[in-house]
Design a protein around this motif. Structure first.
Motif, PDB file in Angstrom:
ATOM      1  N   TYR A  13      -2.252   6.128  -3.655  1.00 16.58           N
ATOM      2  CA  TYR A  13      -2.283   5.341  -4.881  1.00 16.58           C
ATOM      3  C   TYR A  13      -3.166   4.104  -4.679  1.00 16.58           C
ATOM      4  O   TYR A  13      -3.148   3.486  -3.618  1.00 16.58           O
ATOM      5  CB  TYR A  13      -0.881   4.896  -5.283  1.00 16.58           C
ATOM      6  CG  TYR A  13       0.038   6.055  -5.583  1.00 16.58           C
ATOM      7  CD1 TYR A  13       0.127   6.572  -6.873  1.00 16.58           C
ATOM      8  CD2 TYR A  13       0.802   6.642  -4.578  1.00 16.58           C
ATOM      9  CE1 TYR A  13       0.964   7.649  -7.156  1.00 16.58           C
ATOM     10  CE2 TYR A  13       1.637   7.717  -4.845  1.00 16.58           C
ATOM     11  CZ  TYR A  13       1.710   8.212  -6.134  1.00 16.58           C
ATOM     12  OH  TYR A  13       2.535   9.272  -6.402  1.00 16.58           O
ATOM     13  N   ASP A  14      -3.890   3.746  -5.735  1.00 14.82           N
ATOM     14  CA  ASP A  14      -4.783   2.596  -5.642  1.00 14.82           C
ATOM     15  C   ASP A  14      -4.088   1.267  -5.967  1.00 14.82           C
ATOM     16  O   ASP A  14      -4.522   0.225  -5.516  1.00 14.82           O
ATOM     17  CB  ASP A  14      -5.977   2.769  -6.597  1.00 14.82           C
ATOM     18  CG  ASP A  14      -6.909   3.883  -6.149  1.00 14.82           C
ATOM     19  OD1 ASP A  14      -7.014   4.106  -4.924  1.00 14.82           O
ATOM     20  OD2 ASP A  14      -7.522   4.528  -7.021  1.00 14.82           O
TER      21      ASP A  14
ATOM     22  N   ASP B 162       0.838  -1.192   0.000  1.00 11.19           N
ATOM     23  CA  ASP B 162       0.000   0.000   0.000  1.00 11.19           C
ATOM     24  C   ASP B 162       0.878   1.249   0.000  1.00 11.19           C
ATOM     25  O   ASP B 162       1.709   1.423   0.897  1.00 11.19           O
ATOM     26  CB  ASP B 162      -0.917   0.019   1.228  1.00 11.19           C
ATOM     27  CG  ASP B 162      -2.011  -1.040   1.155  1.00 11.19           C
ATOM     28  OD1 ASP B 162      -2.518  -1.269   0.041  1.00 11.19           O
ATOM     29  OD2 ASP B 162      -2.344  -1.616   2.202  1.00 11.19           O
TER      30      ASP B 162
ATOM     31  N   THR C 128     -11.308  -2.765  -9.687  1.00  6.91           N
ATOM     32  CA  THR C 128     -10.890  -1.379  -9.874  1.00  6.91           C
ATOM     33  C   THR C 128     -12.131  -0.511 -10.077  1.00  6.91           C
ATOM     34  O   THR C 128     -13.226  -1.020 -10.330  1.00  6.91           O
ATOM     35  CB  THR C 128      -9.971  -1.236 -11.110  1.00  6.91           C
ATOM     36  OG1 THR C 128     -10.720  -1.574 -12.294  1.00  6.91           O
ATOM     37  CG2 THR C 128      -8.754  -2.138 -11.000  1.00  6.91           C
ATOM     38  N   LYS C 129     -11.948   0.804  -9.992  1.00  5.33           N
ATOM     39  CA  LYS C 129     -13.078   1.718 -10.176  1.00  5.33           C
ATOM     40  C   LYS C 129     -13.690   1.558 -11.560  1.00  5.33           C
ATOM     41  O   LYS C 129     -14.906   1.705 -11.740  1.00  5.33           O
ATOM     42  CB  LYS C 129     -12.617   3.157  -9.955  1.00  5.33           C
ATOM     43  CG  LYS C 129     -12.268   3.477  -8.504  1.00  5.33           C
ATOM     44  CD  LYS C 129     -11.831   4.917  -8.342  1.00  5.33           C
ATOM     45  CE  LYS C 129     -11.486   5.220  -6.884  1.00  5.33           C
ATOM     46  NZ  LYS C 129     -11.011   6.616  -6.697  1.00  5.33           N
TER      47      LYS C 129
ATOM     48  N   ARG D  88      -3.651   3.030 -14.037  1.00  4.65           N
ATOM     49  CA  ARG D  88      -3.684   3.949 -12.910  1.00  4.65           C
ATOM     50  C   ARG D  88      -2.300   4.547 -12.615  1.00  4.65           C
ATOM     51  O   ARG D  88      -1.277   3.986 -12.984  1.00  4.65           O
ATOM     52  CB  ARG D  88      -4.238   3.231 -11.670  1.00  4.65           C
ATOM     53  CG  ARG D  88      -5.677   2.771 -11.851  1.00  4.65           C
ATOM     54  CD  ARG D  88      -6.197   1.990 -10.660  1.00  4.65           C
ATOM     55  NE  ARG D  88      -5.556   0.683 -10.512  1.00  4.65           N
ATOM     56  CZ  ARG D  88      -5.917  -0.206  -9.597  1.00  4.65           C
ATOM     57  NH1 ARG D  88      -6.885   0.083  -8.739  1.00  4.65           N
ATOM     58  NH2 ARG D  88      -5.304  -1.373  -9.529  1.00  4.65           N
TER      59      ARG D  88
END
Length: 222
Positions: free
Chosen positions: A72-73, A68, A153-154, A101
């Motif tokens: 940031y994703d 993590d 993911t989005k 991303r």
């Protein structure tokens, strides 16, 4: 090719707060999988990769490090420094986030793939979510492209894995080997993935996900 075509790869992972999150237990899962015919193993963290490599010296390992980074994703081996640790632990293939991303430390996908291949001498599996990221990863030089992040993911949050539609489109538009991963929960799913053009198939939770499996069953008793 280091992983045989039409083969099963077992993802041997566990939540960090699980008793199973122990290198020797992960290695035991890996050995049990290989004993029953799996041709490769997917492993998270340098410590786990190192233990599995010690006990299975000749088995292909896809290694990754879930990290993590604030702001940031992406979290699957986000940076080159993470890839170095996985390579030094003994992985043959480094799995990285292959989505479009933003990346930590200003790294670019093509540079990350190039450095892993040229500086570390390892193959790269790009975990993607959409056909756009799949094409970008292939053009950037990834040795394998996986459907791993479809639904996570989005851009794909309204879809549920397995991503058979993505897999089918990838098989039509890519020339690199495609690995089906994510939501493969039955032998029939695995066979379907091969029929849609997958080079090989990764199965995780359905085989080794004791924590998640028990949690799902227990929810039915409430």
């Amino acid at each position: 090719m280091i992983i045989p075509k039409s083969s099963l790869i077992v993802s041997c992972q566990a939540p960090i707060d699980s008793p199973l999150f122990d290198p020797k237990i992960i290695a035991a899962m890996a050995k049990a999988s290989i004993n029953q015919g799996a041709k490769g193993i997917r492993i998270n963290t340098p410590d786990h990769v190192k233990q599995v490599r010690k006990e299975l010296p000749h088995i292909p390992i896809i290694g990754l490090w879930k990290q993590d980074y604030s702001g940031y994703d992406i979290y699957i081996t986000p940076c080159y420094t993470d890839a170095v640790a996985i390579a030094e632990a003994g992985a043959d293939i480094i799995a990285i986030d292959g989505t479009l991303r933003k990346r930590p430390q200003g790294e670019q996908l093509a540079d990350l793939i190039h450095n892993i291949q040229q500086k570390l001498g390892k193959l790269v599996m790009a975990d993607v979510d959409t056909i756009e990221s799949a094409i970008a990863s292939a053009q950037a030089g990834a040795d394998f492209v996986g459907t791993t992040l479809y639904g996570y993911t989005k851009e794909t949050e309204n879809f549920n894995p397995p991503g058979f539609s993505l897999l089918e489109e990838m098989s039509q538009k890519l020339t690199v080997p495609i690995i089906a991963e994510g939501g493969i929960s039955t032998p029939e799913d695995a066979k379907r993935a091969l029929n849609y053009g997958a080079y090989s198939v990764v199965v995780g939770t359905a085989i080794t996900g004791i924590d998640l499996k028990v949690k799902a069953f227990q929810a039915m008793f409430k």
